[in-house]
Scaffold this motif. Structure first.
Motif, PDB file in Angstrom:
ATOM      1  N   SER A  50      10.803  21.001   7.163  1.00 26.42           N
ATOM      2  CA  SER A  50      10.950  21.057   8.521  1.00 26.42           C
ATOM      3  C   SER A  50      10.662  22.301   9.092  1.00 26.42           C
ATOM      4  N   GLN A  51      10.854  23.298   8.609  1.00 26.40           N
ATOM      5  CA  GLN A  51      10.510  24.728   9.473  1.00 26.40           C
ATOM      6  C   GLN A  51       9.179  24.766   9.522  1.00 26.40           C
ATOM      7  N   HIS A  52       8.703  24.436   8.400  1.00 28.74           N
ATOM      8  CA  HIS A  52       7.177  24.604   8.099  1.00 28.74           C
ATOM      9  C   HIS A  52       6.534  23.783   9.052  1.00 28.74           C
ATOM     10  N   ILE A  53       6.773  22.489   9.243  1.00 31.26           N
ATOM     11  CA  ILE A  53       6.065  21.510  10.137  1.00 31.26           C
ATOM     12  C   ILE A  53       6.301  22.308  11.521  1.00 31.26           C
ATOM     13  N   TYR A  54       7.411  22.878  11.923  1.00 27.53           N
ATOM     14  CA  TYR A  54       7.639  23.372  13.208  1.00 27.53           C
ATOM     15  C   TYR A  54       6.801  24.335  13.374  1.00 27.53           C
ATOM     16  N   ASP A  55       6.638  25.384  12.421  1.00 27.36           N
ATOM     17  CA  ASP A  55       5.373  26.599  12.341  1.00 27.36           C
ATOM     18  C   ASP A  55       4.281  26.066  12.735  1.00 27.36           C
ATOM     19  N   ARG A  56       3.670  25.173  11.711  1.00 26.83           N
ATOM     20  CA  ARG A  56       2.509  24.715  11.567  1.00 26.83           C
ATOM     21  C   ARG A  56       1.874  24.190  13.291  1.00 26.83           C
ATOM     22  N   LEU A  57       3.074  23.593  13.698  1.00 25.98           N
ATOM     23  CA  LEU A  57       2.575  23.080  15.043  1.00 25.98           C
ATOM     24  C   LEU A  57       2.869  23.946  16.177  1.00 25.98           C
ATOM     25  N   ILE A  58       3.977  24.594  16.386  1.00 27.86           N
ATOM     26  CA  ILE A  58       4.073  25.524  17.422  1.00 27.86           C
ATOM     27  C   ILE A  58       3.428  26.592  17.376  1.00 27.86           C
ATOM     28  N   ALA A  59       3.309  27.214  16.145  1.00 28.39           N
ATOM     29  CA  ALA A  59       2.662  28.453  15.995  1.00 28.39           C
ATOM     30  C   ALA A  59       1.321  28.631  15.693  1.00 28.39           C
ATOM     31  N   PHE A  60       0.945  27.424  15.245  1.00 24.58           N
ATOM     32  CA  PHE A  60      -0.641  27.571  14.688  1.00 24.58           C
ATOM     33  C   PHE A  60      -1.599  26.492  15.734  1.00 24.58           C
ATOM     34  N   LEU A  61      -1.164  25.032  15.528  1.00 25.63           N
ATOM     35  CA  LEU A  61      -2.016  24.322  16.093  1.00 25.63           C
ATOM     36  C   LEU A  61      -2.058  24.252  17.600  1.00 25.63           C
ATOM     37  N   LEU A  62      -0.955  24.572  18.297  1.00 24.77           N
ATOM     38  CA  LEU A  62      -1.236  24.656  19.646  1.00 24.77           C
ATOM     39  C   LEU A  62      -1.655  25.999  20.252  1.00 24.77           C
ATOM     40  N   PRO A  63      -1.392  26.950  19.812  1.00 22.66           N
ATOM     41  CA  PRO A  63      -1.826  28.388  20.248  1.00 22.66           C
ATOM     42  C   PRO A  63      -3.384  28.524  19.970  1.00 22.66           C
ATOM     43  N   LYS A  64      -3.792  28.081  18.836  1.00 18.98           N
ATOM     44  CA  LYS A  64      -5.078  28.118  18.462  1.00 18.98           C
ATOM     45  C   LYS A  64      -6.200  27.176  19.059  1.00 18.98           C
ATOM     46  N   ASN A  65      -5.753  26.178  19.701  1.00 16.75           N
ATOM     47  CA  ASN A  65      -6.676  25.044  20.044  1.00 16.75           C
ATOM     48  C   ASN A  65      -6.543  24.984  21.642  1.00 16.75           C
ATOM     49  N   LYS A  66      -7.329  25.486  22.362  1.00 18.35           N
ATOM     50  CA  LYS A  66      -7.196  25.547  23.750  1.00 18.35           C
ATOM     51  C   LYS A  66      -7.423  24.408  24.466  1.00 18.35           C
ATOM     52  N   TRP A  67      -8.636  23.772  23.502  1.00 16.53           N
ATOM     53  CA  TRP A  67      -8.791  22.192  24.211  1.00 16.53           C
ATOM     54  C   TRP A  67      -7.744  21.284  24.122  1.00 16.53           C
ATOM     55  N   LEU A  68      -6.914  21.422  23.274  1.00 11.23           N
ATOM     56  CA  LEU A  68      -5.533  20.761  23.054  1.00 11.23           C
ATOM     57  C   LEU A  68      -4.833  20.656  24.336  1.00 11.23           C
ATOM     58  N   HIS A  69      -4.853  21.597  25.145  1.00  8.91           N
ATOM     59  CA  HIS A  69      -4.061  21.827  26.143  1.00  8.91           C
ATOM     60  C   HIS A  69      -4.518  20.746  27.489  1.00  8.91           C
ATOM     61  N   ARG A  70      -5.609  20.317  27.023  1.00  6.30           N
ATOM     62  CA  ARG A  70      -6.177  19.561  28.193  1.00  6.30           C
ATOM     63  C   ARG A  70      -5.765  17.855  27.877  1.00  6.30           C
ATOM     64  N   THR A  71      -5.355  17.558  26.615  1.00  4.14           N
ATOM     65  CA  THR A  71      -4.832  16.462  26.435  1.00  4.14           C
ATOM     66  C   THR A  71      -3.340  16.155  26.926  1.00  4.14           C
ATOM     67  N   ASP A  72      -2.591  14.983  26.900  1.00  5.64           N
ATOM     68  CA  ASP A  72      -1.593  14.752  27.618  1.00  5.64           C
ATOM     69  C   ASP A  72      -0.227  14.956  26.630  1.00  5.64           C
ATOM     70  N   GLU A 109       9.312  21.686  22.796  1.00  3.32           N
ATOM     71  CA  GLU A 109       8.357  22.650  23.080  1.00  3.32           C
ATOM     72  C   GLU A 109       7.034  22.163  23.444  1.00  3.32           C
ATOM     73  N   ILE A 110       6.661  21.060  22.546  1.00  2.00           N
ATOM     74  CA  ILE A 110       5.503  19.994  23.047  1.00  2.00           C
ATOM     75  C   ILE A 110       5.403  19.533  24.246  1.00  2.00           C
ATOM     76  N   ASN A 111       6.499  18.932  24.554  1.00  2.00           N
ATOM     77  CA  ASN A 111       6.855  18.769  26.158  1.00  2.00           C
ATOM     78  C   ASN A 111       6.481  19.632  27.248  1.00  2.00           C
ATOM     79  N   GLN A 112       7.000  20.774  26.818  1.00  2.00           N
ATOM     80  CA  GLN A 112       6.872  21.890  27.950  1.00  2.00           C
ATOM     81  C   GLN A 112       5.419  22.295  27.720  1.00  2.00           C
ATOM     82  N   ASP A 113       4.700  22.145  26.715  1.00  2.00           N
ATOM     83  CA  ASP A 113       3.379  22.835  26.418  1.00  2.00           C
ATOM     84  C   ASP A 113       2.296  21.811  27.054  1.00  2.00           C
ATOM     85  N   LEU A 114       2.619  20.400  26.582  1.00  2.00           N
ATOM     86  CA  LEU A 114       1.420  19.484  26.886  1.00  2.00           C
ATOM     87  C   LEU A 114       1.796  18.436  27.729  1.00  2.00           C
TER      88      LEU A 114
END
Lengths: 697, 832
Positions: free
Chosen positions: B596-618, B654-659
């Motif tokens: 689960s820690q890996h899940i968290y890291d992949r999502l919060i530390a990798f997926l979210l910051p590296k994909n700017k376009w993602l922040h335009r989704t809801d 964190e996703i809530n806050q981000d997206l």
């Protein structure tokens, strides 16, 4: 021998299989993820989910306060009036229920003797009950009130096989009053007795299945061993029922074929033959995993539902033996079974399933989806094709991929004469034979409509071809002459000219190649390769649907090309290598070009076959295969001629070299496979070590 | 001396109990019970001799017993069952000294035990010491309002392994202190020789003596029941006392010193013996298994969290083979991927909320696990010959079993040594009058969740929101490489949204499935949008198109699973491991669960910051998060199921806050905290034969706070009935669509999507959308106040604004006063 495409590739395919095995080992198939909670059908051995066919509506667990609940019941029967009868075997009794499943009668004895393991039950319109009183070795006939009306014991006839104990398991009575009895594991068939207790003979015996392995063992077995083998008895019937139409439906346990049978009064199985009804079970080695059908029920449309005791699933088939769906399964909750032993269908098409471990009856009601499907089947059978269209379309709305609906609509359209549309529906579910039938009619209609034009077209084509061929022959003869006159100087320039020459004078062509060995045009070689590739692809994409081996959309281009090019190139390479050490006179480039020329009949004529295939249907497949045989024979003969001419060998020697070449090809592939295996092994070994080191640190 | 102390203690206890004894004289209180606490709503009683408890609901006078008061009803039962029915708790344990892979079960009354009662504010504490197993634990019973809180403090739960360890430390301390004592004594003696005993030395000695005394008490408390040790310790104590009293006598100490030394050795020896032989480890405790248990009655039922909630009437006695309900909370306790898949196939549902309850004699209680819910089970037993009481209860899990391989390659089941720590708290809320039913239970639980912040409204929604999944792509296995099958390209998705907008579908939640290079069903998910679908440009265009229309767009990922052969995870570090340090995988060794820690890291530390376009989704649609938790025995530390929940919650926050929004697949309670939509919230239960009705308990808790839906409407086999069920349960309409024909999915893992081509479904979507608008207009933010069966196959769902929705599953009309419903239809009655 007919040399079809596939025959030619046998060795190659063997090797490819080996290769695939290695691949499979390296990266096993990844089918595991989504496991849907749903019913399914089988398509090409794959389970394809469908919407639920049935929903459990009511479960009978407790009977009433005074009556203890069921104990290992073995048989359930629903009479025409809707009354439900249960052989409650563990309690040595028989129970009767009304439509609402309230108990209306219980019977414990007949003729003063208490029932002992009664395991089969039948009731007629009058409410007379026939009970297979197994351990008392009798079948009893009682009336509605329980008064004994008759006792049937072991038949006295000389035709009756007396070595087998009379232990009736199941019983049924047909409209003529004949009583049919299933005697334990008797493979002679169902015992038939008339209403005056006269033995009428056996019906529907089970036959011992031929086993190649047994025959093989018998060759080497000792006397005792042979005796052991001869003791093998046929798979036996597990249950049967008589439908309203007087057909006897029989289930066979662990059988390799004819698991479900529909038997006429004369004893013939008229149910469509399929490779297998039900599924082979991979989780059990028992009887090689063949299905363990234990009971069957058929409704008035002829829709058949059978219980498989191994998977605890119900398999439903239409009258043509098409699987409508599989449902049920193991579990101790609603809609699931632990030991489903008996099944019955009432007038409202509700399915009753008796479970001898859960000791309950579960009553299943059709879902909207199943209703549409059944209505489609019913209306089609009644010949109401216009009306049948609607339920099938409704079914398609619920499951857009349901093949039976496509088949149903296709059949309706066919009956209505819309052959072309029908063909589209058959094609969508990959049903080649139905497509062929529709196509035949379509073709006939087309011929009738455009008869004049077609005759004209054929005349033009035939005369055109004759003229073309004669002209080409003349041209070829002229080329031979020109070439002979211009020894060493001109050669033949155009590829077209060479091909025309080759078709009529192959030996001369090969000689010309040899003579012109310094001027071999690589571009020409490339062009032939390209043409060959194009022919292969056209072959894969253009063959008429009923005759194609693979759907164009599933075609793997590289695989198709590889199937021709890999053997071809290996042949060239091995042949060149062999001839160069066996006093052959050919050089590599000559060999390459020569063998490529051998493929010219394929390049030119296979597209024609493909075009012709588009007016053929399955019944004329032999014409199609015959044409292919001609092409491949031509190609092989040309190869022989090539080796013979180019190397200046004797005929004997040529044959020897070609055989050696074939052996050499197999050898090369074997080496390649071994090499590949070694590399993969090494790769996985190193990978494992790295993983292990990672784990340690 | 000891006798005197004992007498005084006894006397004090007696005096303390006097008021209670007088209370017992009150005729209302059943025999043997004494009042421990009372407030306006309920009164709590205990029965020391039987170790039972009872609660009286003062609102309606109903008595709730921990054990059925009339033993005659279960006289015919087997002895073990009878004893179980008389016990406050039962436990499963493993005797590590004996056969360590055999699980023993015992109920309290079967085992010799000591019980002491301590009255505290608003309740009492039972201290139970089971001598045979060397276990002692406290159970606190406290009343708060109309609730009874049952708590097992982790600290008080002592097994001899814990006790031994603590005692060993204490013993070492005593040894040190005894040495120090000698030094001090020497000093004293020295000063005595010179002059009188120095005050400082004397005080030091007293200090050391006190320390010794305290350590001795610790040992005594920890090793209850070990007779030899106990005597030895008492002797040390008296020896020290002698030294103390004869402080001036120079020989006294050296005499006693020898004795003390001897006793210390005895204790040490005993420790070694004890720790090498019998050590019992508790695997689980069934707490109050027969609380509220009853026999047949007219209007009673048990409620248990099977599917959306299920009730079983106390109306008939079932045959013994009927089975029982037994489900882990949130996810199977075992680390078993096959089992999870098997459950999906067979339709077995896992409890999504740690709740259960009973309605009996017009009164009811509902219970929930407040702490320790991640490691618990809920069970319901219908009445059978063998088990002559209806009972529903929870089992608290303290240790998991795992499979270990012995040196001769045999597989053995073994119990982990480390206990799952943390207090366990159960709350029983007592309901009466109109609330004494499953609707009342749901309301009570909802209120509790709102009070504790476990449930909140993450988005304000008044009108129904259509839920849409667009399946974009999937990889299909074919020769040599996996072919990417495009089902809906980004551009086609735009067309679909435009068409929906045209057809009047207002602000649906749109989730894109399989939008990335890996496609759906292949994990770890790739973070790149598939080029075949239109690449980053395509998805950016789609995002802005959706934004223009005001359609919230979610990206689907399945963060939990990983498949062999897919890159993006390390088998050595990132996957879940068993206790035996083997990797957890399915039997085909193709699927793994990610840490689960890996899940968290992949999502919060990798997926979210590296994909700017993602922040335009809801937001993101996280599959499986709401239906799957597991323990991971990592090399350095264990990530428990509870930890997993915490990590998931942090991630969602964190996703809530981000997206802005999170959509979760699964109905588990913890998932509701940060999400706006829950998918796959069941509307059907498993279907046990003893279940009489399915009830929308989960829906009653969630409605008005989180939107939810179950199965896609386009996959219904019984559209008429299934749609009606969705309306009854307040489930949002949900469609899983593709642009291209679903026949393209043949041979893929997603072939269960048998009817999804959007062209075939536009009309149905439009009809459903209008129907939902009509029914649910304005009530999506209302709570469900009541759900009940009006007549056979006719149900009513009542919302907080007074709107009532009736559904009729009959094939005939239903009429009752002003209500008239046609077959397979609904009726909405609005107030005002």
């Amino acid at each position: 021998m007919r040399i079809t495409k596939s025959a030619f590739y046998v060795p190659f395919i063997c090797l490819l299989t080996c290769l695939l095995c290695v691949f499979a080992d390296a990266a096993p198939a990844e089918f595991s993820g989504l496991v849907p909670e749903s019913d399914y059908i089988l398509q090409d051995g794959e389970r394809v989910p469908i919407p639920a066919l049935y929903k459990m509506e009511q479960a009978i667990i407790n009977i009433d306060d005074a009556t203890p609940t069921f104990l290992s019941p073995e048989d359930i029967f629903v009479s025409k009036s809707g009354e439900v009868y249960v052989a409650d075997t563990g309690h040595n009794r028989v129970l009767r229920f009304n439509k609402n499943m309230d108990m209306t009668g219980s019977f414990y004895q007949a003729a003063g003797i208490k029932f002992k393991n009664p395991s089969g039950i039948f009731a007629d319109e009058n409410g007379d009950i026939y009970i297979a009183d197994t351990d008392n070795e009798r079948v009893v006939h009682i009336d509605r009130a329980g008064e004994t009306k008759g006792i049937l014991t072991q038949p006295k006839s000389s035709m009756y096989e007396k070595t087998l104990k009379f232990q009736p398991k199941k019983v049924a009575v047909d409209s003529l009053g004949y009583i049919y009895i299933l005697n334990n594991t008797d493979f002679h068939g169902l015992i038939t007795i008339d209403d005056r207790n006269n033995f009428k003979g056996y019906i529907a015996p089970t036959r011992l299945e031929y086993s190649f392995l047994d025959t093989f063992i018998r060759l080497f077995a000792s006397e005792e061993q042979k005796e052991q083998i001869s003791k093998r008895v046929p798979a036996y019937h597990s249950n049967f029922m008589i439908s309203n139409t007087g057909m006897i439906y029989v289930t066979t346990l662990w059988s390799k074929k004819e698991q479900l049978k529909k038997i006429t009064f004369s004893g013939d199985n008229v149910y469509p033959k399929r490779d297998l009804f039900g599924e082979r079970h991979s989780n059990t080695k028992l009887y090689e995993g063949y299905p363990g059908f234990v009971d069957v029920a058929v409704d008035s449309y002829g829709v058949l539902t059978a219980i498989d005791s191994v998977s605890k699933k119900l398999y439903q088939y239409d009258t043509e033996g098409n699987l409508l769906g599989v449902f049920g399964g193991e579990g101790s909750w609603k809609g699931k079974f632990k030991s489903p032993v008996s099944i019955a269908i009432d007038q409202n098409r509700r399915i009753f399933v008796l479970d001898s471990t859960l000791n309950n009856i579960q009553i299943f009601k059709r879902t909207q989806f199943a209703e549409e499907v059944h209505n489609g089947i019913k209306l089609y059978q009644e010949g109401k094709y216009d009306q049948a269209f609607k339920p099938w379309t409704e079914a398609l709305k619920i499951d857009a991929n349901y093949p039976l609906a496509y088949l149903g609509i296709g059949k309706v359209l066919y009956k209505q004469g819309s052959y072309q549309e029908a063909m589209d529906y058959f094609k969508a579910i990959n049903d080649k034979s139905s497509y062929s039938t529709a196509y035949q009619d379509y073709r006939l209609e087309f011929f009738r409509q455009y008869f004049g034009w077609i005759v004209l077209f054929i005349t033009v084509m035939v005369s055109g071809s004759v003229i073309l061929l004669t002209r080409m022959k003349k041209m070829a003869d002229k080329y031979v002459l020109t070439a002979a006159l211009n020894i060493g100087r001109l050669g033949i320039k155009g590829l077209g000219q060479t091909i025309v020459l080759y078709l009529f004078h192959p030996i001369d062509t090969f000689n010309l190649i040899k003579r012109d060995r310094k001027n071999i045009n690589l571009f020409k070689v490339f062009l032939i390769f390209l043409a060959l590739a194009a022919a292969i692809l056209f072959n894969g994409l253009g063959t008429h649907f009923p005759l194609e081996t693979q759907a164009p959309e599933d075609l793997n281009v590289w695989l198709e090309l590889g199937k021709v090019f890999l053997p071809l190139l290996t042949f060239i390479f091995v042949n060149y290598a062999l001839t160069s050490i066996m006093n052959g006179k050919q050089q590599l480039m000559e060999c390459l070009l020569g063998i490529l020329y051998c493929m010219i009949p394929y390049i030119i004529f296979s597209p024609m076959i493909v075009l012709i295939s588009n007016i053929l249907c399955i019944s004329e497949a032999d014409i199609f295969y015959f044409l292919w045989t001609i092409i491949w024979t031509w190609v092989i003969v040309m190869c022989f001629v090539e080796v013979y001419t180019m190397n200046e060998y004797s005929i004997k020697r040529t044959a020897g070299v070609i055989i050696l070449t074939l052996i050499g090809m197999v050898f090369v592939w074997a080496v390649a496979v071994i090499f590949f295996v070694l590399i993969t092994q090494m790769y996985s070994f190193i990978k494992d070590i790295i993983v292990e080191i990672n784990l340690m640190t | 001396m000891k006798k005197i102390i004992g007498f005084i203690t006894g006397f004090l206890l007696f005096v303390e109990c006097l008021p209670l004894l007088s209370a017992a004289a009150d005729t209302n209180i059943p025999n043997g019970f004494q009042e421990a606490a009372k407030n306006d709503s309920i009164a709590l009683y205990y029965n020391e001799s039987k170790a039972n408890i009872a609660v009286q609901n003062l609102n309606d006078g109903k008595w709730w017993y921990s054990n059925y008061p009339d033993s005659s009803v279960y006289e015919s039962a087997a002895d073990t069952v009878k004893i179980r029915m008389e016990s406050l708790l039962s436990l499963d344990y493993v005797d590590m000294g004996g056969n360590s892979s055999k699980v023993e079960s015992a109920s309290l009354q079967e085992l010799p035990y000591d019980l002491s009662v301590q009255i505290i504010d608003n309740g009492f504490i039972y201290t139970i010491t089971i001598t045979k197993l060397n276990i002692s634990l406290d159970i606190e019973f406290i009343i708060e309002g109309s609730s009874l809180k049952v708590r097992i403090p982790d600290k008080s739960f002592l097994e001899n392994s814990d006790g031994l360890e603590k005692s060993r430390v204490a013993l070492d301390d005593i040894k040190k202190n005894v040495n120090l004592l000698e030094k001090v004594l020497n000093n004293i003696r020295g000063s005595m020789n010179s002059a009188s005993v120095g005050q400082a030395e004397y005080e030091l000695f007293m200090l050391m003596f006190d320390a010794c005394q305290q350590e001795i008490i610790k040992i005594r408390d920890n090793i209850k029941g070990e007779g030899v040790v106990f005597t030895a310790i008492s002797n040390i104590r008296s020896n020290l006392e002698i030294v103390f009293t004869n402080l001036q006598d120079t020989n006294a100490y050296s005499n006693e010193r020898e004795d003390i030394e001897r006793y210390l050795n005895i204790i040490s020896e005993k420790f070694t013996i004890v720790s090498n032989s019998a050590t019992c480890l508790v695997s689980s405790i069934e707490i109050l298994p027969y609380f509220g248990s009853t026999v047949e009655e007219e209007d009673g039922y048990a409620f248990y969290p099977d599917g959306p909630g299920a009730i079983s009437y106390f109306s008939e006695t079932y045959p013994d083979y009927i089975g029982y309900y037994d489900s882990s909370v949130y996810s199977e306790q075992e680390q078993n991927i096959d089992l999870v898949n098997q459950n999906k196939i067979s339709g077995k549902k896992i409890a999504g909320m740690p709740v259960f309850g009973i309605r009996s004699m017009g009164s009811a209680f509902m219970a929930y696990i407040d702490k320790g819910d991640a490691d618990a089970k809920i069970s319901y037993y219908p009445k059978t010959q063998l088990q002559p009481l209806y009972s529903v209860y929870s089992t608290l899990i303290y240790r998991n079993f795992y499979i270990t391989t012995t040196s001769n390659a045999q597989k053995l089941k073994a119990l982990e040594k480390e206990r799952i720590s943390g207090d366990r708290v159960l709350v029983y809320s007592f309901l009466s009058g109109d609330n004494a039913n499953y609707s009342g239970m749901a309301k009570t639980y909802r209120q509790h969740l709102l009070d504790t912040g476990m449930l909140k409204r993450n988005a304000e929604v008044k009108d129904p929101k259509m839920q849409l999944d667009l399946l974009m792509g999937i990889r299909k296995k074919s020769f040599l490489f996996n072919k990417f099958i495009s089902m809906t390209s980004f551009a086609q998705a735009e067309d679909i949204l435009a068409e929906l907008k045209k057809r009047g579908v207002a602000n649906p939640d749109v989730a894109l499935l399989g939008w990335n290079e890996t496609g759906i069903m292949r994990n770890p998910y790739s973070t790149k949008p598939s080029k075949k679908l239109g690449g980053i440009n395509g998805i950016e265009k789609l995002t802005s198109a959706a934004q223009q229309k005001g359609f919230p767009l979610f990206l689907y990922i399945n963060p939990v699973e990983a498949q062999k052969g897919v890159s993006g995870f390390s088998l050595a570090n990132d996957v879940v491991r068993q206790k035996s340090s083997l990797v957890v995988s399915d039997s085909a060794q193709k699927t793994y669960w990610l840490d689960s820690q890996h899940i968290y890291d992949r999502l919060i530390a990798f997926l979210l910051p590296k994909n700017k376009w993602l922040h335009r989704t809801d937001g993101l649609y996280l599959d499986n998060i709401g239906s799957l938790i597991y323990t991971n025995y990592k090399k350095n530390r264990v990530v428990s199921r509870g930890d997993t929940i915490d990590i998931y919650n942090n991630m969602c926050k964190e996703i809530n806050q981000d997206l802005g929004q999170v959509m979760i697949g699964g109905s588990n309670l913890y998932a509701a905290k940060y999400s706006t939509v829950l998918r796959e919230v069941p509307t059907y239960d498993t279907g046990y034969f003893f279940t009489n009705e399915t009830v929308p308990f989960i829906q009653m808790v969630y409605h008005g706070y989180v939107l939810y839906c179950d199965k896609p409407f386009n996959l219904f086999a019984n559209p008429k009935v299934d749609k009606l069920r969705a309306i009854e349960y307040g489930s949002m309409p949900y469609y899983k669509l593709t642009y291209k024909s679903s026949s393209r999915l043949k041979g893929t893992l997603y072939n269960a999507l048998f009817s999804s081509e959007v062209n075939q479904w536009y009309d149905d979507i439009q009809v459903t959308n209008n129907m939902y608008k009509e029914i649910f207009h304005g009530i999506c933010n209302c709570t469900i106040e009541k759900h009940e069966k009006v007549a056979d196959k006719v149900y009513q769902t009542k919302y907080s604004d007074g709107t009532a929705v009736y559904v009729n599953y009959r094939s005939t009309d239903f009429a009752d006063g002003s209500i008239n419903i046609s077959p397979y239809s609904y009726f909405v009655s609005r107030k005002g």
